[in-house]
Design a protein around this motif. Structure first.
Motif, PDB file in Angstrom:
ATOM      1  N   ARG A  45       0.846  -1.194   0.000  1.00  0.00           N
ATOM      2  CA  ARG A  45       0.000   0.000   0.000  1.00  0.00           C
ATOM      3  C   ARG A  45       0.883   1.246   0.000  1.00  0.00           C
ATOM      4  O   ARG A  45       1.755   1.406   0.857  1.00  0.00           O
ATOM      5  CB  ARG A  45      -0.926  -0.021   1.215  1.00  0.00           C
ATOM      6  CG  ARG A  45      -1.909   1.131   1.285  1.00  0.00           C
ATOM      7  CD  ARG A  45      -2.895   0.909   2.431  1.00  0.00           C
ATOM      8  NE  ARG A  45      -3.781  -0.209   2.128  1.00  0.00           N
ATOM      9  CZ  ARG A  45      -4.439  -0.903   3.051  1.00  0.00           C
ATOM     10  NH1 ARG A  45      -4.278  -0.621   4.333  1.00  0.00           N
ATOM     11  NH2 ARG A  45      -5.244  -1.881   2.697  1.00  0.00           N
ATOM     12  N   SER A  46       0.652   2.150  -0.933  1.00  0.00           N
ATOM     13  CA  SER A  46       1.448   3.368  -1.030  1.00  0.00           C
ATOM     14  C   SER A  46       1.003   4.393   0.013  1.00  0.00           C
ATOM     15  O   SER A  46      -0.092   4.295   0.597  1.00  0.00           O
ATOM     16  CB  SER A  46       1.311   3.978  -2.423  1.00  0.00           C
ATOM     17  OG  SER A  46      -0.014   4.482  -2.622  1.00  0.00           O
ATOM     18  N   ALA A  47       1.835   5.415   0.211  1.00  0.00           N
ATOM     19  CA  ALA A  47       1.482   6.492   1.136  1.00  0.00           C
ATOM     20  C   ALA A  47       0.223   7.217   0.666  1.00  0.00           C
ATOM     21  O   ALA A  47      -0.631   7.601   1.478  1.00  0.00           O
ATOM     22  CB  ALA A  47       2.650   7.470   1.272  1.00  0.00           C
ATOM     23  N   GLU A  48       0.090   7.398  -0.656  1.00  0.00           N
ATOM     24  CA  GLU A  48      -1.101   8.061  -1.183  1.00  0.00           C
ATOM     25  C   GLU A  48      -2.351   7.228  -0.916  1.00  0.00           C
ATOM     26  O   GLU A  48      -3.415   7.776  -0.587  1.00  0.00           O
ATOM     27  CB  GLU A  48      -0.948   8.304  -2.690  1.00  0.00           C
ATOM     28  CG  GLU A  48       0.079   9.360  -3.057  1.00  0.00           C
ATOM     29  CD  GLU A  48       1.497   8.820  -3.116  1.00  0.00           C
ATOM     30  OE1 GLU A  48       2.402   9.567  -3.526  1.00  0.00           O
ATOM     31  OE2 GLU A  48       1.715   7.636  -2.752  1.00  0.00           O
TER      32      GLU A  48
ATOM     33  N   ARG B 209      -8.767   7.970   5.334  1.00  0.00           N
ATOM     34  CA  ARG B 209      -9.594   9.180   5.372  1.00  0.00           C
ATOM     35  C   ARG B 209      -8.890  10.319   6.111  1.00  0.00           C
ATOM     36  O   ARG B 209      -9.481  11.029   6.921  1.00  0.00           O
ATOM     37  CB  ARG B 209     -10.961   8.886   6.029  1.00  0.00           C
ATOM     38  CG  ARG B 209     -11.689   7.732   5.357  1.00  0.00           C
ATOM     39  CD  ARG B 209     -12.999   7.410   6.021  1.00  0.00           C
ATOM     40  NE  ARG B 209     -12.840   6.993   7.405  1.00  0.00           N
ATOM     41  CZ  ARG B 209     -12.505   5.764   7.791  1.00  0.00           C
ATOM     42  NH1 ARG B 209     -12.288   4.825   6.881  1.00  0.00           N
ATOM     43  NH2 ARG B 209     -12.390   5.463   9.059  1.00  0.00           N
ATOM     44  N   LEU B 210      -7.599  10.511   5.796  1.00  0.00           N
ATOM     45  CA  LEU B 210      -6.825  11.555   6.472  1.00  0.00           C
ATOM     46  C   LEU B 210      -7.082  12.933   5.883  1.00  0.00           C
ATOM     47  O   LEU B 210      -7.025  13.943   6.605  1.00  0.00           O
ATOM     48  CB  LEU B 210      -5.334  11.234   6.399  1.00  0.00           C
ATOM     49  CG  LEU B 210      -4.911   9.917   7.058  1.00  0.00           C
ATOM     50  CD1 LEU B 210      -3.414   9.714   6.903  1.00  0.00           C
ATOM     51  CD2 LEU B 210      -5.319   9.879   8.521  1.00  0.00           C
ATOM     52  N   GLY B 211      -7.334  13.005   4.592  1.00  0.00           N
ATOM     53  CA  GLY B 211      -7.544  14.301   3.978  1.00  0.00           C
ATOM     54  C   GLY B 211      -7.965  14.146   2.532  1.00  0.00           C
ATOM     55  O   GLY B 211      -7.990  13.027   1.992  1.00  0.00           O
ATOM     56  N   PRO B 212      -8.294  15.247   1.869  1.00  0.00           N
ATOM     57  CA  PRO B 212      -8.690  15.192   0.455  1.00  0.00           C
ATOM     58  C   PRO B 212      -7.511  14.803  -0.425  1.00  0.00           C
ATOM     59  O   PRO B 212      -6.349  14.992  -0.038  1.00  0.00           O
ATOM     60  CB  PRO B 212      -9.159  16.616   0.170  1.00  0.00           C
ATOM     61  CG  PRO B 212      -8.407  17.457   1.156  1.00  0.00           C
ATOM     62  CD  PRO B 212      -8.281  16.630   2.396  1.00  0.00           C
ATOM     63  N   PRO B 213      -7.775  14.251  -1.610  1.00  0.00           N
ATOM     64  CA  PRO B 213      -6.678  13.833  -2.491  1.00  0.00           C
ATOM     65  C   PRO B 213      -5.676  14.937  -2.783  1.00  0.00           C
ATOM     66  O   PRO B 213      -4.467  14.693  -2.831  1.00  0.00           O
ATOM     67  CB  PRO B 213      -7.407  13.378  -3.759  1.00  0.00           C
ATOM     68  CG  PRO B 213      -8.757  12.961  -3.286  1.00  0.00           C
ATOM     69  CD  PRO B 213      -9.098  13.890  -2.158  1.00  0.00           C
ATOM     70  N   ASP B 214      -6.154  16.171  -2.951  1.00  0.00           N
ATOM     71  CA  ASP B 214      -5.221  17.248  -3.273  1.00  0.00           C
ATOM     72  C   ASP B 214      -4.502  17.796  -2.043  1.00  0.00           C
ATOM     73  O   ASP B 214      -3.702  18.719  -2.139  1.00  0.00           O
ATOM     74  CB  ASP B 214      -5.940  18.385  -4.006  1.00  0.00           C
ATOM     75  CG  ASP B 214      -7.056  19.015  -3.174  1.00  0.00           C
ATOM     76  OD1 ASP B 214      -7.307  18.538  -2.039  1.00  0.00           O
ATOM     77  OD2 ASP B 214      -7.681  19.980  -3.652  1.00  0.00           O
ATOM     78  N   GLY B 215      -4.767  17.202  -0.878  1.00  0.00           N
ATOM     79  CA  GLY B 215      -4.097  17.647   0.336  1.00  0.00           C
ATOM     80  C   GLY B 215      -2.902  16.801   0.727  1.00  0.00           C
ATOM     81  O   GLY B 215      -2.208  17.116   1.697  1.00  0.00           O
TER      82      GLY B 215
ATOM     83  N   ARG C 207      -2.409  18.340   4.172  1.00  0.00           N
ATOM     84  CA  ARG C 207      -3.586  19.115   4.578  1.00  0.00           C
ATOM     85  C   ARG C 207      -4.747  18.148   4.780  1.00  0.00           C
ATOM     86  O   ARG C 207      -5.313  17.615   3.830  1.00  0.00           O
ATOM     87  CB  ARG C 207      -3.932  20.169   3.524  1.00  0.00           C
ATOM     88  CG  ARG C 207      -5.199  20.969   3.813  1.00  0.00           C
ATOM     89  CD  ARG C 207      -5.363  22.112   2.817  1.00  0.00           C
ATOM     90  NE  ARG C 207      -5.262  21.642   1.438  1.00  0.00           N
ATOM     91  CZ  ARG C 207      -6.304  21.129   0.753  1.00  0.00           C
ATOM     92  NH1 ARG C 207      -7.468  20.991   1.342  1.00  0.00           N
ATOM     93  NH2 ARG C 207      -6.132  20.746  -0.506  1.00  0.00           N
ATOM     94  N   GLY C 208      -5.083  17.904   6.037  1.00  0.00           N
ATOM     95  CA  GLY C 208      -6.093  16.918   6.354  1.00  0.00           C
ATOM     96  C   GLY C 208      -7.492  17.489   6.378  1.00  0.00           C
ATOM     97  O   GLY C 208      -7.708  18.695   6.241  1.00  0.00           O
ATOM     98  N   TYR C 209      -8.453  16.579   6.588  1.00  0.00           N
ATOM     99  CA  TYR C 209      -9.837  17.006   6.736  1.00  0.00           C
ATOM    100  C   TYR C 209      -9.999  17.796   8.032  1.00  0.00           C
ATOM    101  O   TYR C 209      -9.330  17.501   9.040  1.00  0.00           O
ATOM    102  CB  TYR C 209     -10.767  15.793   6.779  1.00  0.00           C
ATOM    103  CG  TYR C 209     -10.934  15.088   5.461  1.00  0.00           C
ATOM    104  CD1 TYR C 209     -11.458  15.747   4.356  1.00  0.00           C
ATOM    105  CD2 TYR C 209     -10.587  13.740   5.329  1.00  0.00           C
ATOM    106  CE1 TYR C 209     -11.622  15.096   3.145  1.00  0.00           C
ATOM    107  CE2 TYR C 209     -10.752  13.073   4.123  1.00  0.00           C
ATOM    108  CZ  TYR C 209     -11.268  13.759   3.037  1.00  0.00           C
ATOM    109  OH  TYR C 209     -11.430  13.112   1.837  1.00  0.00           O
ATOM    110  N   PRO C 210     -10.867  18.788   8.057  1.00  0.00           N
ATOM    111  CA  PRO C 210     -11.111  19.542   9.296  1.00  0.00           C
ATOM    112  C   PRO C 210     -11.589  18.605  10.403  1.00  0.00           C
ATOM    113  O   PRO C 210     -12.465  17.766  10.196  1.00  0.00           O
ATOM    114  CB  PRO C 210     -12.206  20.531   8.899  1.00  0.00           C
ATOM    115  CG  PRO C 210     -12.091  20.669   7.414  1.00  0.00           C
ATOM    116  CD  PRO C 210     -11.644  19.320   6.916  1.00  0.00           C
TER     117      PRO C 210
ATOM    118  N   PRO D 172      -2.075  12.632  13.793  1.00  0.00           N
ATOM    119  CA  PRO D 172      -0.949  13.583  13.717  1.00  0.00           C
ATOM    120  C   PRO D 172      -0.284  13.516  12.342  1.00  0.00           C
ATOM    121  O   PRO D 172       0.576  12.675  12.096  1.00  0.00           O
ATOM    122  CB  PRO D 172      -0.014  13.113  14.830  1.00  0.00           C
ATOM    123  CG  PRO D 172      -0.314  11.646  14.975  1.00  0.00           C
ATOM    124  CD  PRO D 172      -1.783  11.498  14.695  1.00  0.00           C
ATOM    125  N   LEU D 173      -0.676  14.387  11.447  1.00  0.00           N
ATOM    126  CA  LEU D 173      -0.262  14.294  10.049  1.00  0.00           C
ATOM    127  C   LEU D 173       1.251  14.386   9.861  1.00  0.00           C
ATOM    128  O   LEU D 173       1.793  13.852   8.898  1.00  0.00           O
ATOM    129  CB  LEU D 173      -0.960  15.385   9.236  1.00  0.00           C
ATOM    130  CG  LEU D 173      -2.490  15.257   9.167  1.00  0.00           C
ATOM    131  CD1 LEU D 173      -3.080  16.424   8.396  1.00  0.00           C
ATOM    132  CD2 LEU D 173      -2.899  13.936   8.543  1.00  0.00           C
TER     133      LEU D 173
END
Length: 238
Positions: free
Chosen positions: A126-129, A136-142, A147-150, A155-156
């Motif tokens: 499994r890749s980091a992406e 469900r850490l954040g949006p694809p462009d984040g 940049r995670g979900y609000p 801990p990103l």
């Protein structure tokens, strides 16, 4: 606060022996001074689980806990959080529970066998992406900017440490992993103590469910943490 252990150790459980034949030998370099002829044929033990256990003082009064990791993970996921805080293993030991931490079939210290014909497909990593999306850490462009979900609490800054916890996995070994878990529980039952409570994470839920349907008398209870892959009905007998 110091933690007092009455005992700790490790063991292997389950698995099967296979005999490999017809494979060509090869010359391998163990070191610049030691080049040997390696014969890959012979008898090998595969599909075993590795278990590390800890028993804190006074734990005999409580049911033991068995920790079953999720997919692409090992028992290390219970030890320390990606940002370095004590993990669930530490918390349970300090609460007075004996704990058996499982490395399932082809994971971590259980080992794995890459010889032809042992497992039918190649392992999947499994890749980091993928982790960024799957957990469900954040949006694809984040991903690039972390940049995670609000409101999400992972801990990103420790994402790379989470990536390091992941290992390649096979998808055909779920039945073998369930059999190995049964062997773990049989060993614990043979010690004459209380029935263990089994905690499973993510894909570990499928493994634990299959084991519980096969040998429900070995379980003192099941706790599923984001359990996934639960079958809709028990498998047919045999």
């Amino acid at each position: 606060m110091p933690l007092t252990l009455e005992g700790f150790g490790s063991y292997f459980a389950g698995g099967r022996q296979v005999v490999v034949s017809g494979q060509p030998s090869q010359r391998i370099e163990l070191s610049p001074q030691a080049i040997v002829e390696h014969d890959p044929n012979g008898t090998f033990h595969v599909e075993q689980a590795y278990v590390q256990w800890f028993a804190p003082a006074g734990s005999a009064a409580r049911p033991p806990l068995v920790l079953v990791h999720g997919g692409c993970l090992t028992g290390a996921s219970w030890e320390t959080t990606p940002d370095g805080r004590p993990g669930w293993l530490d918390r349970f030991l300090r609460a007075g529970f004996a704990v058996h931490v499982v490395d399932g079939v082809e994971r971590g210290r259980a080992g794995w066998c890459a010889l032809p014909g042992i497992w039918p497909e190649a392992p999947v990593a499994r890749s980091a992406e993928q982790m960024w999306d799957f957990y469900r850490l954040g949006p694809p462009d984040g991903f690039a900017a972390r940049r995670g979900y609000p409101g999400q609490r992972f801990p990103l800054a420790a994402l790379d440490a989470l990536v390091c916890q992941h290992v390649p996995r096979w998808f055909s070994t779920i039945p073998a992993a369930a059999e190995a878990l049964v062997a773990v529980l049989e060993r614990i039952a043979g010690q004459g103590g209380r029935k263990p409570v089994v905690l499973c994470h993510s894909n570990g839920g499928l493994i634990v469910t299959q084991a519980a349907w096969r040998r429900p008398e070995l379980f003192g209870g099941v706790v599923a943490i984001e359990g996934s892959g639960f079958p809709e009905s028990p498998p047919p007998p045999g």
